[in-house]
Scaffold this motif. Sequence first.
Motif, PDB file in Angstrom:
ATOM      1  N   GLU A  69      18.775  -6.919   8.620  1.00 59.31           N
ATOM      2  CA  GLU A  69      20.075  -7.543   8.312  1.00 59.31           C
ATOM      3  C   GLU A  69      20.275  -8.896   9.003  1.00 59.31           C
ATOM      4  N   PRO A  70      19.974  -9.017  10.308  1.00 59.13           N
ATOM      5  CA  PRO A  70      20.224 -10.289  10.990  1.00 59.13           C
ATOM      6  C   PRO A  70      19.438 -11.476  10.404  1.00 59.13           C
ATOM      7  N   PHE A  71      18.389 -11.205   9.638  1.00 58.51           N
ATOM      8  CA  PHE A  71      17.579 -12.306   9.089  1.00 58.51           C
ATOM      9  C   PHE A  71      18.243 -12.944   7.858  1.00 58.51           C
ATOM     10  N   LYS A  72      19.146 -12.207   7.253  1.00 57.60           N
ATOM     11  CA  LYS A  72      19.871 -12.711   6.068  1.00 57.60           C
ATOM     12  C   LYS A  72      18.931 -13.198   4.962  1.00 57.60           C
ATOM     13  N   ILE A  73      17.924 -12.402   4.702  1.00 54.78           N
ATOM     14  CA  ILE A  73      16.950 -12.714   3.636  1.00 54.78           C
ATOM     15  C   ILE A  73      17.104 -11.642   2.558  1.00 54.78           C
ATOM     16  N   LYS A  74      16.951 -12.072   1.310  1.00 48.52           N
ATOM     17  CA  LYS A  74      17.084 -11.122   0.195  1.00 48.52           C
ATOM     18  C   LYS A  74      16.087  -9.964   0.337  1.00 48.52           C
ATOM     19  N   MET A  75      16.590  -8.730   0.166  1.00 45.49           N
ATOM     20  CA  MET A  75      15.691  -7.567   0.299  1.00 45.49           C
ATOM     21  C   MET A  75      15.426  -6.945  -1.067  1.00 45.49           C
ATOM     22  N   VAL A  76      14.190  -6.534  -1.253  1.00 42.63           N
ATOM     23  CA  VAL A  76      13.816  -5.799  -2.465  1.00 42.63           C
ATOM     24  C   VAL A  76      13.469  -4.382  -2.015  1.00 42.63           C
ATOM     25  N   LEU A  77      14.297  -3.430  -2.415  1.00 42.25           N
ATOM     26  CA  LEU A  77      14.045  -2.042  -2.031  1.00 42.25           C
ATOM     27  C   LEU A  77      13.439  -1.327  -3.233  1.00 42.25           C
ATOM     28  N   THR A  78      12.314  -0.691  -3.012  1.00 44.91           N
ATOM     29  CA  THR A  78      11.608  -0.080  -4.143  1.00 44.91           C
ATOM     30  C   THR A  78      10.766   1.095  -3.657  1.00 44.91           C
ATOM     31  N   ASN A  79       9.938   1.617  -4.562  1.00 45.34           N
ATOM     32  CA  ASN A  79       9.076   2.716  -4.113  1.00 45.34           C
ATOM     33  C   ASN A  79       7.824   2.142  -3.423  1.00 45.34           C
ATOM     34  N   PRO A  80       7.098   2.941  -2.648  1.00 46.95           N
ATOM     35  CA  PRO A  80       5.972   2.402  -1.866  1.00 46.95           C
ATOM     36  C   PRO A  80       4.899   1.747  -2.727  1.00 46.95           C
ATOM     37  N   GLU A  81       4.596   2.346  -3.883  1.00 49.49           N
ATOM     38  CA  GLU A  81       3.526   1.802  -4.737  1.00 49.49           C
ATOM     39  C   GLU A  81       3.879   0.389  -5.204  1.00 49.49           C
ATOM     40  N   THR A  82       5.146   0.213  -5.602  1.00 51.86           N
ATOM     41  CA  THR A  82       5.568  -1.109  -6.081  1.00 51.86           C
ATOM     42  C   THR A  82       5.480  -2.128  -4.937  1.00 51.86           C
ATOM     43  N   ALA A  83       5.932  -1.729  -3.756  1.00 47.62           N
ATOM     44  CA  ALA A  83       5.893  -2.645  -2.606  1.00 47.62           C
ATOM     45  C   ALA A  83       4.452  -3.046  -2.306  1.00 47.62           C
ATOM     46  N   GLU A  84       3.557  -2.069  -2.324  1.00 51.94           N
ATOM     47  CA  GLU A  84       2.136  -2.357  -2.039  1.00 51.94           C
ATOM     48  C   GLU A  84       1.577  -3.339  -3.055  1.00 51.94           C
ATOM     49  N   LEU A  85       1.975  -3.142  -4.310  1.00 53.52           N
ATOM     50  CA  LEU A  85       1.436  -3.992  -5.374  1.00 53.52           C
ATOM     51  C   LEU A  85       2.084  -5.381  -5.389  1.00 53.52           C
ATOM     52  N   ILE A  86       3.313  -5.495  -4.907  1.00 58.00           N
ATOM     53  CA  ILE A  86       3.973  -6.814  -4.854  1.00 58.00           C
ATOM     54  C   ILE A  86       3.133  -7.756  -3.987  1.00 58.00           C
ATOM     55  N   LYS A  87       2.637  -7.248  -2.873  1.00 55.93           N
ATOM     56  CA  LYS A  87       1.847  -8.087  -1.961  1.00 55.93           C
ATOM     57  C   LYS A  87       0.600  -8.633  -2.666  1.00 55.93           C
ATOM     58  N   TYR A  88      -0.154  -7.751  -3.296  1.00 62.80           N
ATOM     59  CA  TYR A  88      -1.389  -8.192  -3.969  1.00 62.80           C
ATOM     60  C   TYR A  88      -1.075  -9.116  -5.142  1.00 62.80           C
ATOM     61  N   THR A  89      -0.018  -8.769  -5.887  1.00 50.72           N
ATOM     62  CA  THR A  89       0.319  -9.573  -7.063  1.00 50.72           C
ATOM     63  C   THR A  89       0.738 -10.978  -6.641  1.00 50.72           C
ATOM     64  N   SER A  90       1.455 -11.068  -5.558  1.00 53.34           N
ATOM     65  CA  SER A  90       1.921 -12.369  -5.070  1.00 53.34           C
ATOM     66  C   SER A  90       0.725 -13.254  -4.711  1.00 53.34           C
ATOM     67  N   ASN A  91      -0.183 -12.741  -3.906  1.00 55.26           N
ATOM     68  CA  ASN A  91      -1.351 -13.550  -3.524  1.00 55.26           C
ATOM     69  C   ASN A  91      -2.242 -13.839  -4.733  1.00 55.26           C
ATOM     70  N   ALA A  92      -2.349 -12.876  -5.652  1.00 57.84           N
ATOM     71  CA  ALA A  92      -3.201 -13.092  -6.827  1.00 57.84           C
ATOM     72  C   ALA A  92      -2.599 -14.166  -7.732  1.00 57.84           C
TER      73      ALA A  92
END
Length: 435
Positions: free
Chosen positions: A186-209
Amino acid sequence: MNICVIGAGYVGLITALCFGKKENKVVCVEKNRDKLNMLKNGVPTIFEEGLEELLKESLNTNSVKFTDNLEMGIKSSDILFIAVGTPTKDNWDVDIGQVEAVINLISPYINKYKVVVTKSTVPVGTQKYITSKLLENHVSKEYFDVVSNPEFLREGKAIYDFFYGDKIVIGSESQKAFEVMRKLYEPFKIKMVLTNPETAELIKYTSNALLSVKISFMNEIANLCNKACADIDVIAYALGLDKRISPLFLKAGIGYGGSCFPKDTKALVKMSENYNCSLNIVKATVDVNEKQRVLPVDILLEHYKIIEGKTVAILGLTFKPDTDDIREAPSLYIIEKLLKNKVNIKAYDPMGTKKIKNIFPDITYCDGMYECLENCDAMIICTEWNEFYSIDLCKVKEIMRESVIIDGRNMLDIEKIKEANIKAYYSVGKGNIKN
Ligand code: UGA
């Protein structure tokens, strides 16, 4: 909040210090004695903008404690961050051995409810696997929740990115864990994306790819530009004006390197194959990059036909400027290919020389760019260090045996090249000059 970060590598160290700065009590556990002693004494273990100041401040305010006492770290914390290495194996699978080892080590000390968070980049399904491992190790189900919280930090700008990033991704199956993570961030005031673990794991790879795809795509277009008399920088500028595309990561050159893009693109390809699903675009991105990073040697072979016995200057060795990191840097592949062709190599880099000397001890390392260029038959610019922008081309012409320039990062001004009467200039998609 009480936090334990396991692993004081690049991600773990930044995570520990940045959470410490936001009024948390952090214990950072590191098993490497040398690294630990350096950190305890306020000596940075990596080169990162603002790191030394933040490290010293954290030690002075006692917000971050560095230790090798895992039991103390785990027992005193409510949130455990796993930030250990996940290298790619030769077959492109991700090696999560270090994560597995940490799970086994922490299991006996989980004595009350804790959120176990993976910061390391891990393949899809790892959070589920961690849950099953913890249960297998007899950690009671009520004592933990597992969360995926990938990082999007750029090397060199990691501290800035931690405080002012575009997004925080949190993947979990547990509302209780979401609440803990929400309170922490919360103190960082950055937009949060709350999702299931698989989606979160894949967001990282998709972003770099996707960022890698942008780079390889522009590099292919750049190669076409050279043949079609078009200018890749103007194309990139025009494309970047379109908000749907964005101007970032459109810079053509001799390919991407570093500890993330090469590893994560390959891992994503392999991961998709394990799911019986083919990611052809990412596969092509890897292929294009592997060719692009040795393009300067191909240009040199085309220019000279025989390069055996020639002396070539390499300006810039790191994978990008303002870091001493040489992992997967195009320079490594260029040097290897030049050595195979029996070329003499002189090299200069403001920061990366020490590390590259361990890999190529027998080439000549210089203390400055002009010393490096003296009596050379060609120069290859591999990294866009600031000081190379102001290179004196008349001096270059004077001190090189033959002023053949391969500008792998499109740094030099073509008008100035012409004025200095440089013998040959090759860019990546901005045209070539031959006198
Ligand atoms: C990258 C991502 O940018 C971060 O968001 C991510 O968190 C990190 O990987 C990671 O996974 O840990 P980094 O490896 O530090 O960060 O490097 P970048 O600044 O993104 O550059 C990567 C490579 O792409 C460099 O070799 C750079 O020269 C190349 N590049 C970048 C281009 O060739 N063209 C561009 O337009 C931009």
